[in-house]
Each structure stands twice: as C-alpha cells, then as structure tokens.
Design an enzyme around this catalytic site. Sequence first.
Site, PDB file in Angstrom:
ATOM      1  N   LYS A 113      -1.248   3.853  11.917  1.00  0.00           N
ATOM      2  CA  LYS A 113      -2.666   3.652  12.185  1.00  0.00           C
ATOM      3  C   LYS A 113      -2.851   2.593  13.277  1.00  0.00           C
ATOM      4  O   LYS A 113      -2.090   1.611  13.338  1.00  0.00           O
ATOM      5  CB  LYS A 113      -3.338   3.215  10.884  1.00  0.00           C
ATOM      6  CG  LYS A 113      -4.856   3.179  10.871  1.00  0.00           C
ATOM      7  CD  LYS A 113      -5.313   2.858   9.447  1.00  0.00           C
ATOM      8  CE  LYS A 113      -6.814   2.753   9.301  1.00  0.00           C
ATOM      9  NZ  LYS A 113      -7.195   2.454   7.892  1.00  0.00           N
ATOM     10  N   SER A 194     -10.645   5.310   5.939  1.00  0.00           N
ATOM     11  CA  SER A 194     -10.596   5.105   7.373  1.00  0.00           C
ATOM     12  C   SER A 194      -9.273   5.518   8.017  1.00  0.00           C
ATOM     13  O   SER A 194      -9.170   5.558   9.247  1.00  0.00           O
ATOM     14  CB  SER A 194     -10.851   3.623   7.685  1.00  0.00           C
ATOM     15  OG  SER A 194      -9.809   2.803   7.179  1.00  0.00           O
ATOM     16  N   SER A 218      -9.237   3.965   1.868  1.00  0.00           N
ATOM     17  CA  SER A 218      -8.843   4.381   3.215  1.00  0.00           C
ATOM     18  C   SER A 218      -7.490   5.067   3.309  1.00  0.00           C
ATOM     19  O   SER A 218      -7.162   5.641   4.350  1.00  0.00           O
ATOM     20  CB  SER A 218      -8.874   3.178   4.164  1.00  0.00           C
ATOM     21  OG  SER A 218     -10.191   2.742   4.355  1.00  0.00           O
TER      22      SER A 218
END
Length: 550
Positions: A113, A194, A218
Amino acid sequence: MFAIKLSLVFSTLLSVGSGLAYVTYGTSPRNGQALPDLLYATIDDLQSGLAAGTFTSVDLVKAYVARIDEVNPVLHAVIETNPDALAIAASLDAERTDGSTRGMLHGIPICIKDNIATLDKMNNTAGSFALLGAIPPSDSTVAAKLKAAGAIIIGKCNLSQWANYRSSNSTNGWTSRGGQTMGAYYPMQDPSGSSSGPGVVSSIGLAAAAVGTETSGSIISPSSRNSLTGIKPSVGLTSRYLVVPISQTQDTIGPLTRTMMDAAYILSVIAGEDSHDNYTSAIPFETIPDYAAECTSEGLQNAKIGIPRNAITVSKTNGPEITAFNASIDIFKKLGATIVDNADFPDLAGYLNFTGAGYTTDPVVGADFVFDVANYFNEMTTNPNHIVNLQQLINFTETYPPEDYPDRNIATWLGAASLNITMGDADYYTALLEQYYYGSNATILGALETYDLDALIIPSSMSPGYAAIAGYPIVTVPLGYYPATTNVTYNSRGTLVELGPNFPFGLSFYGRRFSEATLVKYACAFEAATNYRQLRDPYIIPNIQLVDVM
C-alpha cells in the site's frame, strides 16, 4: 486488452491438494513443465516453479508488470511500479542459482500500500501530492522485513487517500495521485477501503500478494469485498515505523491474499518487535509463530466458537450475507467445532452509545493523528512541500487543485484539529481507557471470557469496528457472493457501484490479542472445506500470463 471473462483454452486444472485447485496456463519453454495461472497461483505454486527452474523471478516480475499495465487504465489499482524490480529479481534469481534462498517469500513479487515507506525510487504518499518526493530516512520496518525475506516489492498499491482519514464525502479507493480504484467483480465496483488497491491487486493476480494497513476495516473490508483472505493483526504485532499514520493506538499492517496459507507466510515475516515502535514490546512471545504451520484441514476440531448474535444486524440488503453466515454453522460443526450461539457482547448498548466507536469521530484517534502525522513529516530527510504539521497539510490540500478540494472536503482533519484533547494529557488517557473497555470487556473479550470460547465468528461486513478500538485481531475468509439478481446501488457521487451482482463477502474470526496463530488455524480449516473464492471469477481478468513473457 484484458479478458472480460476467463478463457480456459490454455488453462488446465492440474491437481487438487490441501483442498485448493492448482490451475495451470501453458507450459514452460525451459523445461516443459506446466506454468501456474497467475489468477490462482499461490506462493507455494510459485516457489515450486522457481525451485524447478520452470520460470524465474525475472519472469514473474515481467508477467505481473504486464498484467498491471493491461488493466490498470481501468481499475487504477497500482499507483506506481518499482523501476528496480527486474534488477532485484535478477539478483534473487542469482542467489537461488547459487543454492541460497531466504524463505518462502524469496523472489516473490508483492505490492504494498502507498503508505508503507520504502527507501528506493518509489514514492510513499498516502495517495497525496503533499508527500510526493518526500524521502524517508530508511525503509519502513515492514518493508525492510519483506526485502530481507527476499520479497520483491513490485509497486505501490492505490488506496483511499490518507487511508480514508481526510474527507466525509470522498470515495473508497480514490486518491489524487492514483485516481479511482475499482473492484474486478462488477463494472465500477466499489473496492472498499482503505486498502483498496491491495485488495484488487491480489484478487486478479497483479502480484503474488499484497500488504495493507488497517485502523478500522481497511484490511478486512477490501479483503471481504474482493473475495480474499485478510489478516488484521493485533495492534503491536507488526511495526508501524515509517508507515503514514492515522492512530498509534489502532493502526496495524497485514496481508491481503488469495489463500490463508499465503497470508500466514507473510505475517510470519512482517511480525515482530521493533525498537522504533514501542507498541511491539507488548508481543507476549519471544519467537514469532510459524503461522503457516497452523494451516491444516483439521484445525477446527475441538474448537469452541461463539456467535455474538446481538452484534449481527439484518438489513434490507444484506440478506445473502446473513443466509450464508447461518449456513456456515453446519460446516463448522462438521469440521469438529462446538458452536455457542447467542454468545452476545455483554455491553453492546454501552458500545453503541460510545462516541469513540467511529474512528473518524474518535477523539483518541484524532489526537493521535495530529501528533503522529506531524512526527511522520518530520522524519523525512527530504520534504519538498515543507509540511510539518496538520495545519500546513490542510493549507496545502485546500490550495493545490489536484487534491480535489473543496469537492472532496477535509472535514475529518478539521475535526481532529479542533479537538480539546492532546495526545498524552489526562483527558486523552481517560478517553483511551474508555475505548479499551468498549473494545474488549464490553464486546469481544467479554464474550470470549463469559462463554469460555476460543474464538468468535461474525459476518466480515460487521466485524471491523469492535476490534479496532482495543487493537484486537481479525481474520477474514471468503464466504460467498451476492446473487445475479441483486439490485445495483450507486454511491452518492454516482461514480461507484456500492452493491451489485457477484459482489463477494466474507466471514470473520475474532480472538484474544496476539491469538493470530489460533485464528489462522481455524480460518485455514474453514477455507479448505469451502473454497468459496474459486466458485466465481472476476468479470475483468488480465490476459497476460507467464508463457507470454518467457
């Protein structure tokens, strides 16, 4: 062009082992052996091929980068790829040729990420131009561990900007740098967030696996929405050093993968104590468990599993999830588990009335963010925009047009900036203790202790919030898909489909803090018995396979 539907002209179901099908696509020009289909390939599959000389890590990088290039104009799952990935792969191939390997991640391409810092030619921006060009003093601890284990960090995955801690009106998977991530199971699918990019990357094989972060939901939510396994570790099991922060009391880093075994391999690598993150000093064992060793089909035998019925809400739209969840009870029983239904959270009413239950309104999280994001900016050795605190970040975002302000507001930041508490003061610790109570004794730990349970199960769409505020672990596995007759529901912007046909959903396991080995064991057994991920393919799949780059 990408495939709208998987072509099986060259794909073959070669064999079945450990409950998971091994799907091949073409044969190797090097030794004539079958090549794994990258939509399904596990880390074990890739290691077998690498060890046999069927393909190399350079081949894998070429194939995965080509797959990214093929679908990224539509799905926007990857913000940038690593320009050094091929050179790194060649070096790791040379080590293998010399008879040395570093473990199960040796030569395996993984996407992380875009809030997990690496000291290389890639950026780490949380999807914002505010951090573009900023240089950290070193790799983040998690990235360093991955590299030391031989993983190839092939790129940075897109995400919800600032890990969904900026706006009250943005969308899952949108960043100013990476655009709007979309899921692969339905056109314009909301990928959840997320860790939106990591979810999509893993779901269609744009890398062997991905690593994301979670404050509340997330990892678990995008894993569930992309038919993946995901592990949200206990806060403190994985270091957050040089990860763009939201909250030191809730942030954690974990894997999003196509199989539980793959998640277990990655967790064993990235877990561990770190002098840069004092929360890791709470790890109760000296040696990190071999989580993959817990993956057996018999893992649920003699397990005592509870269902907190009062925490499971039925709505007009989630019927398929509830039906599948209830049907799973018989599967657990057949696998040797004892199910305790109505193992309710003892103070759910208190939790629901607790103002800190939502992380965007939690005063502890807000105070953490004000402090932690300033620390992150000040760690940078190069900081082109000279931002050193939240107010300067607000100013930049309001005045830099690509950040899409005011269409996407900064309400969450403004709320954090206006708090009357500061991290470390008396009010902060009072709120923190209250938070820990509602995330443990009032809910998860309370049910585990009251009913003498080993774990709890709950639909994944309902699991994140309870575990977030006291740092408890969650493991999610695929449970099913919404039927083809599901009504298509768009978000308020009309840019994403929030719910529609073929949307995946998952089942979550709760346990005590640092009980990941137990949860992995249970999840592996359930996965081996069900294989729900393989029941349905995404609607959009890259055509490029290993055979195309060799």
